[in-house]
Design a protein around this motif. Structure first.
Motif, PDB file in Angstrom:
ATOM      1  N   ALA A   1     -55.595  60.353  47.116  1.00 20.36           N
ATOM      2  CA  ALA A   1     -55.515  60.599  45.862  1.00 20.36           C
ATOM      3  C   ALA A   1     -53.834  60.575  45.499  1.00 20.36           C
ATOM      4  CB  ALA A   1     -55.892  62.312  45.448  1.00 20.36           C
ATOM      5  N   ALA A   2     -52.955  61.194  46.178  1.00 18.48           N
ATOM      6  CA  ALA A   2     -51.742  60.898  45.937  1.00 18.48           C
ATOM      7  C   ALA A   2     -51.391  59.441  45.874  1.00 18.48           C
ATOM      8  CB  ALA A   2     -50.995  61.644  47.275  1.00 18.48           C
ATOM      9  N   SER A   3     -51.884  58.608  46.724  1.00 17.03           N
ATOM     10  CA  SER A   3     -51.662  57.012  46.556  1.00 17.03           C
ATOM     11  C   SER A   3     -52.092  56.657  45.338  1.00 17.03           C
ATOM     12  CB  SER A   3     -52.342  56.536  47.956  1.00 17.03           C
ATOM     13  OG  SER A   3     -52.280  55.037  47.952  1.00 17.03           O
ATOM     14  N   GLN A   4     -53.373  56.958  44.899  1.00 21.43           N
ATOM     15  CA  GLN A   4     -53.974  56.318  43.723  1.00 21.43           C
ATOM     16  C   GLN A   4     -52.922  57.139  42.497  1.00 21.43           C
ATOM     17  OE1 GLN A   4     -57.921  57.926  43.659  1.00 21.43           O
ATOM     18  NE2 GLN A   4     -58.605  56.073  44.852  1.00 21.43           N
ATOM     19  N   ALA A   5     -52.507  58.209  42.519  1.00 19.01           N
ATOM     20  CA  ALA A   5     -51.743  58.608  41.533  1.00 19.01           C
ATOM     21  C   ALA A   5     -50.506  57.954  41.150  1.00 19.01           C
ATOM     22  CB  ALA A   5     -51.390  60.405  41.754  1.00 19.01           C
ATOM     23  N   TYR A   6     -49.755  57.538  42.529  1.00 25.03           N
ATOM     24  CA  TYR A   6     -48.603  56.861  42.554  1.00 25.03           C
ATOM     25  C   TYR A   6     -48.781  55.590  42.214  1.00 25.03           C
ATOM     26  CZ  TYR A   6     -44.274  54.602  44.432  1.00 25.03           C
ATOM     27  OH  TYR A   6     -43.200  53.935  44.494  1.00 25.03           O
ATOM     28  N   GLN A   7     -49.978  54.916  42.398  1.00 21.79           N
ATOM     29  CA  GLN A   7     -50.056  53.540  41.981  1.00 21.79           C
ATOM     30  C   GLN A   7     -50.405  53.449  40.514  1.00 21.79           C
ATOM     31  OE1 GLN A   7     -50.246  50.558  43.590  1.00 21.79           O
ATOM     32  NE2 GLN A   7     -49.731  51.601  45.531  1.00 21.79           N
ATOM     33  N   LYS A   8     -51.126  54.531  39.778  1.00 24.90           N
ATOM     34  CA  LYS A   8     -51.262  54.658  38.370  1.00 24.90           C
ATOM     35  C   LYS A   8     -49.889  54.741  37.648  1.00 24.90           C
ATOM     36  CE  LYS A   8     -54.557  56.508  35.241  1.00 24.90           C
ATOM     37  NZ  LYS A   8     -55.568  55.658  35.331  1.00 24.90           N
ATOM     38  N   ALA A   9     -49.131  55.584  38.475  1.00 21.97           N
ATOM     39  CA  ALA A   9     -47.510  55.813  37.862  1.00 21.97           C
ATOM     40  C   ALA A   9     -46.899  54.689  37.700  1.00 21.97           C
ATOM     41  CB  ALA A   9     -46.961  57.060  38.546  1.00 21.97           C
ATOM     42  N   LEU A  10     -47.115  53.849  38.835  1.00 21.73           N
ATOM     43  CA  LEU A  10     -46.250  52.430  38.804  1.00 21.73           C
ATOM     44  C   LEU A  10     -46.593  51.661  37.775  1.00 21.73           C
ATOM     45  CD1 LEU A  10     -45.895  51.660  42.578  1.00 21.73           C
ATOM     46  CD2 LEU A  10     -44.028  52.241  41.115  1.00 21.73           C
ATOM     47  N   VAL A  11     -48.248  51.664  37.489  1.00 16.42           N
ATOM     48  CA  VAL A  11     -48.499  50.731  36.452  1.00 16.42           C
ATOM     49  C   VAL A  11     -48.004  51.174  35.133  1.00 16.42           C
ATOM     50  CG1 VAL A  11     -50.756  50.078  35.251  1.00 16.42           C
ATOM     51  CG2 VAL A  11     -50.662  49.875  37.661  1.00 16.42           C
ATOM     52  N   ASN A  12     -48.277  52.278  34.931  1.00 12.71           N
ATOM     53  CA  ASN A  12     -47.600  53.183  33.657  1.00 12.71           C
ATOM     54  C   ASN A  12     -46.287  52.912  33.410  1.00 12.71           C
ATOM     55  OD1 ASN A  12     -50.296  54.171  32.878  1.00 12.71           O
ATOM     56  ND2 ASN A  12     -49.584  56.277  33.723  1.00 12.71           N
ATOM     57  N   ALA A  13     -45.486  52.893  34.373  1.00 14.69           N
ATOM     58  CA  ALA A  13     -43.900  52.698  34.293  1.00 14.69           C
ATOM     59  C   ALA A  13     -43.859  51.101  33.880  1.00 14.69           C
ATOM     60  CB  ALA A  13     -43.337  52.970  35.651  1.00 14.69           C
ATOM     61  N   GLN A  14     -44.515  50.202  34.288  1.00 16.33           N
ATOM     62  CA  GLN A  14     -44.322  48.991  34.055  1.00 16.33           C
ATOM     63  C   GLN A  14     -44.648  48.418  32.642  1.00 16.33           C
ATOM     64  OE1 GLN A  14     -46.822  47.001  37.095  1.00 16.33           O
ATOM     65  NE2 GLN A  14     -45.047  46.881  38.686  1.00 16.33           N
ATOM     66  N   ARG A  15     -45.763  49.338  32.175  1.00 18.32           N
ATOM     67  CA  ARG A  15     -46.252  49.238  30.830  1.00 18.32           C
ATOM     68  C   ARG A  15     -45.417  49.623  29.824  1.00 18.32           C
ATOM     69  NH1 ARG A  15     -52.407  51.333  31.378  1.00 18.32           N
ATOM     70  NH2 ARG A  15     -53.190  49.568  32.479  1.00 18.32           N
ATOM     71  N   SER A  16     -44.663  50.911  30.181  1.00 19.85           N
ATOM     72  CA  SER A  16     -43.435  51.316  29.248  1.00 19.85           C
ATOM     73  C   SER A  16     -42.220  50.819  29.324  1.00 19.85           C
ATOM     74  CB  SER A  16     -43.535  52.851  29.473  1.00 19.85           C
ATOM     75  OG  SER A  16     -42.768  53.338  30.983  1.00 19.85           O
ATOM     76  N   GLY A  17     -41.960  49.908  30.352  1.00 22.64           N
ATOM     77  CA  GLY A  17     -40.739  49.045  30.428  1.00 22.64           C
ATOM     78  C   GLY A  17     -39.631  49.803  31.352  1.00 22.64           C
ATOM     79  N   VAL A  18     -40.131  50.923  31.950  1.00 22.58           N
ATOM     80  CA  VAL A  18     -39.214  51.747  32.824  1.00 22.58           C
ATOM     81  C   VAL A  18     -38.879  50.625  34.024  1.00 22.58           C
ATOM     82  CG1 VAL A  18     -39.160  53.534  34.435  1.00 22.58           C
ATOM     83  CG2 VAL A  18     -40.204  53.922  32.202  1.00 22.58           C
ATOM     84  N   ALA A  19     -39.934  49.850  34.495  1.00 19.05           N
ATOM     85  CA  ALA A  19     -39.502  48.887  35.875  1.00 19.05           C
ATOM     86  C   ALA A  19     -38.533  47.838  35.141  1.00 19.05           C
ATOM     87  CB  ALA A  19     -40.795  48.379  36.016  1.00 19.05           C
ATOM     88  N   GLN A  20     -38.659  47.333  34.088  1.00 22.25           N
ATOM     89  CA  GLN A  20     -37.835  46.452  33.576  1.00 22.25           C
ATOM     90  C   GLN A  20     -36.510  47.029  33.472  1.00 22.25           C
ATOM     91  OE1 GLN A  20     -40.686  47.060  32.493  1.00 22.25           O
ATOM     92  NE2 GLN A  20     -41.776  45.036  32.388  1.00 22.25           N
ATOM     93  N   GLU A  21     -36.307  48.246  32.798  1.00 16.78           N
ATOM     94  CA  GLU A  21     -34.976  48.789  32.632  1.00 16.78           C
ATOM     95  C   GLU A  21     -34.130  49.073  34.098  1.00 16.78           C
ATOM     96  OE1 GLU A  21     -31.772  50.334  30.627  1.00 16.78           O
ATOM     97  OE2 GLU A  21     -33.557  49.129  29.692  1.00 16.78           O
ATOM     98  N   ALA A  22     -34.975  49.471  35.082  1.00 14.66           N
ATOM     99  CA  ALA A  22     -34.236  49.850  36.353  1.00 14.66           C
ATOM    100  C   ALA A  22     -34.101  48.292  36.970  1.00 14.66           C
ATOM    101  CB  ALA A  22     -35.369  50.347  37.238  1.00 14.66           C
TER     102      ALA A  22
END
Length: 134
Positions: free
Chosen positions: A29-50
């Motif tokens: 469950a923690a692994s799935q939540a982390y993966q979902k957080a990464l996907v959401n971060a990529q959608r919102s542009g946080v990953a690009q900003e970083a």
């Protein structure tokens, strides 16, 4: 007695299996939540900003836009500095006991408007009073 210890052995194994199964479900469950957080971060542009720079770039001081400052104080683009300061005073006092966050936003809006009007706020300038000529 042999039967009693055999029963305890079964219970111990059952308990161990339950703990292992529960732990693996928790990890999954923690692994799935982390993966979902990464996907959401990529959608919102946080990953690009970083990716643009260091982590410090994400926490760099951001200045409030003049439009946001006007919106916070509820004034239009044609408002004078005096009107803005009157509105600031009223809103700042109204939120004195209600919300430190709102008070902070109101204060930042005032600072941004002072900057727009070319007024040096007391925190930015010298702490002295009237200048004396000699």
């Amino acid at each position: 007695r042999a039967r009693h210890s055999e029963g305890q052995g079964r219970m111990s194994r059952l308990l161990a299996n339950l703990i292992i199964a529960g732990g693996s479900m928790l990890v999954k469950a923690a692994s799935q939540a982390y993966q979902k957080a990464l996907v959401n971060a990529q959608r919102s542009g946080v990953a690009q900003e970083a990716a643009k720079g260091t982590a410090a770039s994400m926490f760099a001081k951001k200045t409030m836009s003049i439009e946001e400052a006007r919106m916070i104080l509820g004034i239009d683009a044609g408002a004078t500095l005096e009107e803005a300061m009157a509105r600031y005073q009223k809103m700042f006092e109204a939120n004195e006991k209600a919300s430190f966050y709102l008070q902070s936003k109101i204060h930042r809006a005032k600072e941004r408007l002072e900057q727009e009007f070319g007024v040096e706020s007391p925190e930015d300038g010298a702490a002295g009073g009237d200048e004396e000529g000699g």
